[in-house]
Each structure stands twice: as C-alpha cells, then as structure tokens.
Design a protein around this motif. Structure first.
Motif, PDB file in Angstrom:
ATOM      1  N   ALA A 188     -15.748  26.703  18.099  1.00 19.09           N
ATOM      2  CA  ALA A 188     -16.734  27.632  17.543  1.00 19.09           C
ATOM      3  C   ALA A 188     -18.144  27.077  17.690  1.00 19.09           C
ATOM      4  O   ALA A 188     -18.373  25.882  17.496  1.00 19.09           O
TER       5      ALA A 188
ATOM      6  N   TYR B  59     -19.991  26.695  20.314  1.00 22.88           N
ATOM      7  CA  TYR B  59     -20.386  26.144  21.614  1.00 22.88           C
ATOM      8  C   TYR B  59     -20.706  27.263  22.593  1.00 22.88           C
ATOM      9  O   TYR B  59     -20.086  28.323  22.569  1.00 22.88           O
TER      10      TYR B  59
ATOM     11  N   ARG C 166      -9.628  -2.992  13.053  1.00 23.11           N
ATOM     12  CA  ARG C 166     -11.027  -2.665  13.333  1.00 23.11           C
ATOM     13  C   ARG C 166     -11.161  -1.970  14.695  1.00 23.11           C
ATOM     14  O   ARG C 166     -11.838  -0.952  14.825  1.00 23.11           O
TER      15      ARG C 166
ATOM     16  N   LYS D 270      -9.710   1.528  14.737  1.00 22.79           N
ATOM     17  CA  LYS D 270     -10.653   2.448  14.109  1.00 22.79           C
ATOM     18  C   LYS D 270     -11.776   2.822  15.089  1.00 22.79           C
ATOM     19  O   LYS D 270     -12.160   3.982  15.212  1.00 22.79           O
ATOM     20  N   SER D 271     -12.256   1.813  15.792  1.00 24.24           N
ATOM     21  CA  SER D 271     -13.357   2.034  16.716  1.00 24.24           C
ATOM     22  C   SER D 271     -12.936   2.938  17.883  1.00 24.24           C
ATOM     23  O   SER D 271     -13.666   3.836  18.300  1.00 24.24           O
TER      24      SER D 271
ATOM     25  N   GLY E 224     -12.564   6.460  16.796  1.00 20.54           N
ATOM     26  CA  GLY E 224     -13.911   7.044  16.727  1.00 20.54           C
ATOM     27  C   GLY E 224     -14.356   7.554  18.092  1.00 20.54           C
ATOM     28  O   GLY E 224     -14.898   8.650  18.212  1.00 20.54           O
TER      29      GLY E 224
ATOM     30  N   ILE F 192     -12.603  10.805  18.846  1.00 19.63           N
ATOM     31  CA  ILE F 192     -13.197  11.928  18.097  1.00 19.63           C
ATOM     32  C   ILE F 192     -14.504  12.370  18.739  1.00 19.63           C
ATOM     33  O   ILE F 192     -14.791  13.554  18.888  1.00 19.63           O
ATOM     34  N   ARG F 193     -15.295  11.393  19.181  1.00 18.78           N
ATOM     35  CA  ARG F 193     -16.526  11.672  19.915  1.00 18.78           C
ATOM     36  C   ARG F 193     -16.272  12.558  21.134  1.00 18.78           C
ATOM     37  O   ARG F 193     -17.045  13.450  21.441  1.00 18.78           O
TER      38      ARG F 193
ATOM     39  N   ASN G  24     -16.451  16.441  21.351  1.00 18.92           N
ATOM     40  CA  ASN G  24     -17.711  17.192  21.464  1.00 18.92           C
ATOM     41  C   ASN G  24     -17.829  17.882  22.813  1.00 18.92           C
ATOM     42  O   ASN G  24     -18.711  18.698  23.013  1.00 18.92           O
TER      43      ASN G  24
ATOM     44  N   LYS H 154     -22.143  21.852  14.901  1.00 15.31           N
ATOM     45  CA  LYS H 154     -20.851  21.953  15.574  1.00 15.31           C
ATOM     46  C   LYS H 154     -20.326  20.603  16.077  1.00 15.31           C
ATOM     47  O   LYS H 154     -19.169  20.491  16.428  1.00 15.31           O
ATOM     48  N   PHE H 155     -21.211  19.606  16.124  1.00 17.84           N
ATOM     49  CA  PHE H 155     -20.788  18.330  16.710  1.00 17.84           C
ATOM     50  C   PHE H 155     -20.033  17.459  15.709  1.00 17.84           C
ATOM     51  O   PHE H 155     -20.240  17.561  14.508  1.00 17.84           O
ATOM     52  N   LYS H 156     -19.196  16.589  16.239  1.00 17.21           N
ATOM     53  CA  LYS H 156     -18.436  15.687  15.380  1.00 17.21           C
ATOM     54  C   LYS H 156     -19.156  14.349  15.217  1.00 17.21           C
ATOM     55  O   LYS H 156     -18.587  13.381  14.726  1.00 17.21           O
ATOM     56  N   THR H 157     -20.396  14.291  15.690  1.00 13.71           N
ATOM     57  CA  THR H 157     -21.159  13.043  15.630  1.00 13.71           C
ATOM     58  C   THR H 157     -22.538  13.296  15.030  1.00 13.71           C
ATOM     59  O   THR H 157     -23.020  14.415  15.033  1.00 13.71           O
TER      60      THR H 157
ATOM     61  N   GLU I 134     -16.576  -1.796  13.170  1.00 16.02           N
ATOM     62  CA  GLU I 134     -16.253  -1.437  11.784  1.00 16.02           C
ATOM     63  C   GLU I 134     -16.781  -0.054  11.423  1.00 16.02           C
ATOM     64  O   GLU I 134     -16.184   0.661  10.638  1.00 16.02           O
TER      65      GLU I 134
ATOM     66  N   TYR J 298     -16.611   2.612  12.842  1.00 18.50           N
ATOM     67  CA  TYR J 298     -15.825   3.582  13.622  1.00 18.50           C
ATOM     68  C   TYR J 298     -16.341   3.739  15.050  1.00 18.50           C
ATOM     69  O   TYR J 298     -16.493   4.846  15.556  1.00 18.50           O
ATOM     70  N   GLY J 299     -16.623   2.616  15.676  1.00 20.69           N
ATOM     71  CA  GLY J 299     -17.070   2.684  17.065  1.00 20.69           C
ATOM     72  C   GLY J 299     -18.449   3.310  17.209  1.00 20.69           C
ATOM     73  O   GLY J 299     -18.691   4.060  18.149  1.00 20.69           O
ATOM     74  N   ALA J 300     -19.341   2.993  16.262  1.00 19.93           N
ATOM     75  CA  ALA J 300     -20.720   3.484  16.376  1.00 19.93           C
ATOM     76  C   ALA J 300     -21.377   2.847  17.594  1.00 19.93           C
ATOM     77  O   ALA J 300     -20.923   1.814  18.090  1.00 19.93           O
TER      78      ALA J 300
ATOM     79  N   HIS K  93     -22.875   7.951  15.732  1.00 16.92           N
ATOM     80  CA  HIS K  93     -21.607   7.602  15.067  1.00 16.92           C
ATOM     81  C   HIS K  93     -20.850   8.875  14.750  1.00 16.92           C
ATOM     82  O   HIS K  93     -21.452   9.962  14.722  1.00 16.92           O
ATOM     83  N   ILE K  94     -19.565   8.771  14.485  1.00 15.49           N
ATOM     84  CA  ILE K  94     -18.818   9.981  14.138  1.00 15.49           C
ATOM     85  C   ILE K  94     -19.211  10.414  12.724  1.00 15.49           C
ATOM     86  O   ILE K  94     -19.626   9.596  11.893  1.00 15.49           O
TER      87      ILE K  94
ATOM     88  N   TYR L  35     -14.950  12.529   9.314  1.00 14.77           N
ATOM     89  CA  TYR L  35     -13.842  11.956  10.100  1.00 14.77           C
ATOM     90  C   TYR L  35     -13.687  10.468   9.818  1.00 14.77           C
ATOM     91  O   TYR L  35     -12.925   9.781  10.472  1.00 14.77           O
TER      92      TYR L  35
ATOM     93  N   GLU M 146     -17.050   7.685   4.500  1.00 21.14           N
ATOM     94  CA  GLU M 146     -17.942   6.520   4.390  1.00 21.14           C
ATOM     95  C   GLU M 146     -19.348   6.996   4.770  1.00 21.14           C
ATOM     96  O   GLU M 146     -19.488   7.890   5.597  1.00 21.14           O
TER      97      GLU M 146
END
Lengths: 424, 434
Positions: free
Chosen positions: A32, A34, A356, A359-360, A363, A366-367, A370, B28-31, B76, B78-80, B101-102, B106, B110
């Motif tokens: 939604a 986009y 760690r 988790k990274s 992330g 998830i990025r 987009n 709309k973005f996840k970041t 730590e 989340y892959g920032a 960062h996310i 998600y 935090e």
C-alpha cells in the motif's frame, strides 16, 4: 476466484498465492502507498542447464554455452517489433537477467500496470526467432561479452569458480564466449525454449499497490501455453576436491584484486536451504564482517580496504563462501583469513555475537521489504528453491547456535582457492 | 489503478546557525533515516581534504574508538547503517552522512532513532584525535586508502572514461575535479590540515538535515537541539556553478589502454541552467536522444547496427553537460561517432516523432513517481532541488515536463554544442585473443 492468503503480522506483509490451471504458480504482495509495481516472469533455467532431455523424444542434448542468456535477449524481439520499445512507449522500464539457474523477465511501472503486465505475459510465451534476427543478436552479445572481459570484478569471480569447481557448469560464463555463441542457431534456441519455458517450470511474482484479483485474472486471460511436462536437467557429479588452488590474470587495474572461496559440498533444498544460507551468512559476518577481529587485523595492517566483502551463496545445485576485494598482498591476506576460518571450526561462535548478528541480518531483510524489486526477486528465488518467502523470516526466528556451529564445522575446514587479478 | 494521492514533500521545520532541517512525509517505509549534508565549493585545494574527512569519521569516535566497537554497536541496533562520503554536484562538493535503521515497530519498540542519532553525533563531533590533529596512525591509513581509491578509478572502464572525458572537457574549470579529489591533493594533506578542514566543515559549511520515516516529534526535537550545538560560527558563502562556455574547436582525446572494448564518450555543453525554464525541455531532449531503450541512440547504435551493448546519453544538470556513452570495437569508432552525431543533428532538425515525445514523457513521469518509492532517493531529490534553488516538487515537475512541446525541444537542441570526444582505445594487444 480461488487463491490462498498468507499473512505475517510481525513483518506486516501478506502474500497471495494462485495456482493457474496450466501448472503456473503466481505470487503477489500488496504494498500500500507505493507508486511502483514490479512484475517478474521467470523460468527455472539458467546458464548451468546446458545438458538436458528434450521432452517427448527423451533424447539427451548438449547445447552451446551462453544459450540461456542468448534466448533471454531474443525473447524481446517480437514479430511486430521490439518489446523494449513497446514497454518504453508505456513509460515503463523492461529488463531481464540470466543467472546460473534462472532466466527472469520483468518490468516496473507506475501507471498502466494492466497493459504492461499483459505484455510481459504475452511476449514470454511467444518467441519469434528467424535466422536473420539470431545472427543480428550475435553482434550485440559479443559486445556484452567484450565488456565483461574488461570488468576485473567479474573476471576475478569467474576465475574463482573455475578454481573451485571441477565439473559443475556453474563455472561457465553466463553469456558464453564469442566462439560458443557463434554456434547458436534458431533450432537450438527453440529446443531450449520448448523444454524450459513451460508453465510448471515457471513462476510469476508481482509486488505493488494493486488488487490480487486484478493480477490473477490477467494471468487467467493471458496464459495460453500448455505444459510440456517435467524438465529433466543433467548435472555432472561434482567431486569434493577443488579444481585448482590458485589462478591469476593480468588486467588494467590499479592494485591486485582477489576472490578467495570455499565450496560447500552439502546441497539441500526447501526450508533446509534457507536455514543453511542464513546460518552461513551469520557465520561469515561473524568471522569477517566489519565488527570482527579478522577485518580489523587485515584493515589495520593495510591488507584490505573498504572494498573488502564476503558472502555465502547457498543454492540448490552449487554453494560456496567467498571473500574478496583489493589487496596489496592477496596471498598473505588469504593466509590470514584461512587461519581465522580454521580457528572458528574449533571455537565456534559465542552466543551473544550470534544473537547480535542474527538481529542485524534480520534488520537487513526487513529493510529489503522497502523495495518492490527485491520482494519480487526473493519470492521467485524462494519458490525455485522449493521454499516459501516467509521461510526467510522463519529461519531468523528458529535458527539456533548449535545448528550454526555444526554447519560451520562442515564447511569452514574445506580447502580454499584463490583467484587474483594483477595489474599489468 | 492510480497511484496514491499522498503528496511527497519536504517541509522545513527549523533553521539554526546555517543548518536547515527538513522533514520528509512518508509512512510506507519500514526504515527511518537522517541524512546530513555539508556543502563546500569544489576546489583543487580542498577536494581531497573534504573527501578524507568522512573516511576519518567512519573510523570511530570517542565512545566507539575502533571498528569492532562501532560496528558491534550498529549490529546491536538491528543492523543500522551510517555511511558517509563526498560527491560533487556541479561545482559544489557535498559531504554526506547517511544514517538509517529499521522502524521501532520491527525492533521490539526499542527507540532506535535516538540511539542511532547519538552514534552519528559522536562520529561527527568527537573524532579520534591526538595533539597534532587527526590520530596519526589512522590518518596515514585513510590517506593511503583514499589514494588507492582514486587510483582504482581505472578498474571500472565505463566510469573511468566518463571521468576522463569530463576532466578533459572542463580543463581549467572546477568541475574537472573528480568527486573525491586528486592524488596530488591527497598527498598534500597531513593530520593537522585535514583536521582544520574537518573543523571548518563542522562550523562553517552550510548544512542540510533531512528526517524521514516513522520518527516521533520528541526525537526530532532532541536531534535538532543537540546537532552541532555551540559549534557553528560564520557560515561560508557557496558559489554557483558556471554553466556557459564558448567552444572554439572540438577537443579530441585518444587514450590507449590494454582493454578489449573501446569506450567512446562525447561531451556536449547544453548551456542551460537547472533553474531556467529551458531546463524542462532539456530533460525531455535528453530522454528522446538517449535516455531509454526507446531513444534514438539505443535504437540506432544498438538495435539497428548491432555496434554496442549500451548506448545512452546522461545529463549532468548542475553543470549543464550532456555525455553520450557507448562501448564499441575500436574499428567501429568512426562509424559509431557518425551515427551518434547524426542523432544529435536529427534532434536539431526536429525529426522527432509524436511517439518519441510521448514515450519520453511517460518514462520521465515513471522516473519521478518511482523516486518516491525510495527513501534515500526522495531525500536526494529534495536536497538537489535546494541546491539548484528549484521549488518544484514531484507533481509540479511532472506537469512541467508534460507541458514541453516538440518546438521547445528543438529550441534547446540548437544550444547543444559538442565540446570533447574522448576515446579509450584498446592498444591492440588483445586483438584476436578470443
């Protein structure tokens, strides 16, 4: 309309899955808000598939290297004109790629999705090959091959594959050679097309802000081709040993460029593949990512720079780990990397570092949500590996340290090979 | 189905000591992101120093003094990601710091934005130093890395030929200087000189900060209050880019290298400022000539003559340049050149079909809409608009492209002048090797 809806609340994504009666699978993710819509039509057929049985006849044939890529170029040509032009008339950008085991046609657009999508589904089903247009393409592809011959990053990578693999066709150049493509003709291209471009060997993936019914009804309307039956691919057995330890080539570069690699001989499929891929990527980041002792040692000794990179490429029919970049002394660098790899098989990974990095990497996944293109690609790749898109998220949740350390033990001790490009 | 009606905008929310803060609307973005830009004049004296500064920042800061600590912290979170580097836009050099960062939803809710901002500010404000300036050992390494990076431009033949074409074309103008400066410039740096450039950047360069994503007002206020607080002094004046140049004769450069494929670059002056009304026509002109697979260059050089795999034209809008690029056999060089110049002539004569025009307008519209699907690209767009003092947003820009007529395109075509032909020529050693 009958289709399945699978949601993942944590990711905030829903995937719609449709089984077309021809045997073609279709996936759609609604995004939604986009503007961009991406649709991909792919076949489970790439540069590695150069030996196969022709459906019906049972005859086994070997085709010239680079033919999957050649076919990719040729499908853009249609009786009534070039597809690249037709898409750009609608303002969309069409493209395609051939990898080791997939050929994928796609476009992204912001308006007129339905027209664009119809065109994609139509042209991939309708090759139009003539002796003349096949000959014409040889000039264009020759220039593409010549361009890659000057690309040091590309050369150093394919030389590594040649070091690692003895028999596997993964080591063959995707576009072939100027000599191999000279043997390609209309008949051979049709043989390949009829074998691999068949609904049960293909998938359609779409991401963007539209309705699932729209996507699936256009598939119903446009998909006309019939299934030619199961594809039988033939891959030679690949020994555990590597082909050669070292290879070097000279090119016009400023400082040596290297790729070091290890072959993973355990080939799996489905969720196991996604899990193994996730575990190995975590392990590779642990041992050689920017937060690692190894990266810091190499960097502070001036042996590597920002160009240093690493990856775990885990696939159904070939898998390897690779490290690469620029280095004033590739041999010394690889010696140090290999020591760290060996240590890791004994010491394993610590719990806190594992958590760690997990988790990274989650992330980063998830990025990637987009991007319409990366969603469409990830779904396709998962499907061709007999897994589902959400298996990627599941692997991040379920993976444990013991399993990861076990995989590290299996792979990190394997013999390594080094490919170097030296300045002239 | 039509795209969403939500307008993508960048609203100025604060200005303090030459720092402009903007907030980009998009949910709309996840970041989430914060992008920081410092602007300097592009000059031989400062370009390499400006390029070195972000490399030093990336090495760590007081609280996270090495890669292990810094990167562990990013993992730590989340892959920032915190990236930094220098680019040129016209005759300005931009030092950018990009944090992303996310979104918190998600990440077990935090408060990642505050933590990432603290890390970014530590890198910006508390770099690793000793009594003379930047910490000597780190400085030496990063200067060596910068030089290695500058030298490695030859590795990518397509970009190398483009860079060389621009260097030759703009000889004597600031724009000849590459994004990261030159090796000669880097060799003149020492820990103190570099530290001085860093201090000037922090205190005197005009700066722009963009926030985007799901960030609450409190966190944004906290960022604005803390950002370089008490560190800013008199703000530097930034010069505008010179666009006009009269050409007496076409410069021809042939350089030999041991390569398989030749790279041809033809540099043109468009003589059009990005803030002028003609700019919109110029963008349409470039799209028709070489902007897509529908373009005259692609159709004639690749599809009709099979001379090349790629054939395109690109605009450098800040400097008003247009470069035609293609990879070809050495023996086809003259033929390719003739075909390319013939296309430029066709544009001048107005041989542009309605189809060409429509396809180009549609592809520009798709481009503008697609930018709005990438958080980083949205920010880059609004920042670029700021630099060129152009008030258009995505929608008004699309409208202005659409109102361009064929006559307008033909008018700008008359101003496009060939300046330099650069050819990276295979030296012959590789002939017949395949």
């Amino acid at each position: 309309m009958n289709y399945n809806t699978i949601s993942n609340a944590k990711l905030g994504e829903t995937i719609y899955e449709y089984n077309h009666k021809s045997g073609l699978k279709v996936f759609f993710v609604r995004k939604a808000g986009y503007n961009k819509k991406t649709a991909m039509f792919g076949t489970n057929y790439g540069s590695m598939d150069n030996v196969f049985k022709v459906p019906g006849s049972g005859e086994e044939i070997r085709v010239p290297d680079g033919i999957a890529h050649f076919l990719e170029h040729k499908l853009f040509e249609q009786k009534d004109g070039n597809m690249l032009e037709k898409f750009s008339k609608l303002g969309s950008s069409p493209n395609a790629y051939t990898s080791f085991n997939q050929t994928v046609y796609y476009f992204s657009c912001t308006d007129l999705f339905e027209e664009n999508f119809r065109m994609l589904l139509d042209y991939v089903q309708n090759p139009w090959l003539t002796d003349e247009n096949v000959e014409k393409e040889k000039g264009i592809i020759s220039q593409e091959i010549r361009m890659y011959q000057d690309n040091a990053g590309w050369c150093v990578f394919f030389n590594l594959l040649d070091c690692l693999y003895i028999n596997s066709p993964v080591k063959l150049e995707i576009a072939g050679t100027i000599e191999s493509i000279s043997k390609i003709n209309k008949e051979l291209l049709y043989h390949c097309y009829n074998t691999f471009y068949t609904p049960s060997n293909m998938v359609v993936t779409v991401a963007g802000d539209c309705e699932p019914e729209t996507v699936f009804s256009i598939v119903d309307e446009m998909i006309k081709f019939k299934d030619n039956g199961m594809v039988e691919k033939k891959y030679p057995d690949e020994p555990k040993e590597i082909n050669k330890e070292y290879m070097e080539q000279m090119l016009a570069v400023s400082m040596p460029l290297f790729n070091m690699g290890i072959k993973d001989n355990v080939l799996v499929t489905g969720y196991d593949l996604i899990k193994r891929r996730t575990a190995l990527n975590i392990a590779v980041q642990f041992v050689s990512g920017r937060s690692s002792q190894l990266f810091n040692d190499l960097y502070s000794q001036g042996l590597i720079n920002e160009s240093f990179n690493s990856e775990a490429s885990v696939n159904a029919n070939y898998s390897y780990l690779a490290w690469g970049g620029q280095s004033v002394d590739p041999k010394k660098t690889c010696g140090i990397i290999s020591k760290y790899l060996k240590n890791m098989t004994q010491e394993g990974m610590q719990k806190d570092a594992f958590e760690r990095i997990r988790k990274s990497q989650k992330g980063s996944f998830i990025r990637s949500l987009n991007s319409m293109d990366s969603i469409a690609r990830l779904i396709m790749d998962s499907y061709f590996n007999n897994a589902s898109f959400f298996d990627i998220a599941r692997a991040y949740e379920e993976l444990d340290l013991d399993y990861t350390n076990q995989v590290v033990k299996e792979v990190f001790n394997n013999p390594w090979a080094l490919s170097v490009i030296n300045p002239q | 189905m039509e795209s969403s009606d939500i307008k993508t905008s960048a609203v100025k929310i604060a200005e303090r000591d030459g720092v402009n803060f903007y907030r980009v609307s998009s949910d709309k973005f996840k970041t989430s992101r914060a992008d920081v830009y410092f602007v300097d004049n592009l000059s031989q004296e400062r370009a390499s120093g400006n390029a070195l500064v972000p490399l030093m920042m990336k090495r760590g800061c007081e609280s996270y003094p090495d890669f292990i600590e810094l990167e562990t912290r990013l993992e730590e979170l989340y892959g920032a990601d915190i990236n930094a580097g220098a680019v040129k836009k016209g005759e300005n050099q931009i030092i950018g710091f990009h944090m992303s960062h996310i979104s918190d939803r998600y990440a077990n809710n935090e408060r990642l934005f505050d933590s990432c901002s603290d890390l970014l500010m530590c890198m910006l404000e508390k770099p690793l130093i000793d009594d003379s300036g930047f910490k000597k050992s780190l400085f030496r390494q990063e200067r060596d890395n910068l030089i290695a990076f500058i030298r490695s431009r030859i590795n990518d033949k397509i970009n190398f030929s483009l860079t060389r074409c621009i260097e030759e074309m703009c000889e004597g103008e600031p724009y000849a200087i590459p994004d990261d400066g030159t090796e000669e410039g880097a060799l003149l740096l020492d820990p103190k000189i570099s530290m001085d450039i860093y201090k000037e950047m922090i205190s005197t360069y005009p700066a722009y900060v963009y926030f985007s994503g799901d960030i609450d007002d409190k966190s944004i206020k906290r960022f604005i209050d803390n950002f370089l607080s008490g560190r800013r002094s008199s703000i530097k004046r930034i010069d505008s880019t010179n666009i006009k140049k009269s050409i007496t004769s076409v410069k021809k450069i042939n350089e030999k290298m041991d390569v398989n494929q030749g790279k041809l670059c033809m540099g043109f002056r468009t003589n059009i400022e990005p803030s002028s009304q003609d700019y919109y026509s110029l963008v349409v002109y470039n799209a028709i000539l070489g902007g897509s697979t529908h373009s005259k260059l692609f159709r004639n050089v690749r599809e009709k003559e099979s001379l090349a795999y790629y054939a395109q034209s690109v605009l450098e809008k800040y400097k008003g340049l247009m470069i035609i690029m293609s990879g070809i056999e050495a023996t086809d060089c003259i033929k390719a050149e003739d075909i390319m110049l013939a296309q430029v002539e066709e544009m001048k004569k107005g041989n542009i079909s309605k189809d060409d025009m429509e396809a180009s307008l549609k592809s520009l519209e798709t481009g503008m809409k697609s930018i709005q699907d990438s958080q980083g690209a949205i920010v880059d767009f609004f920042f670029s608009q700021n630099l060129t003092q152009n008030d258009d947003d995505f929608d008004s820009l699309i409208q202005k492209f659409k109102s361009v007529k064929i006559d307008d395109v033909v008018k700008v075509a008359q101003n496009v002048e060939l300046d330099t032909i650069y050819f990276l020529e295979p030296d012959g050693n590789k002939e017949g090797q395949i």
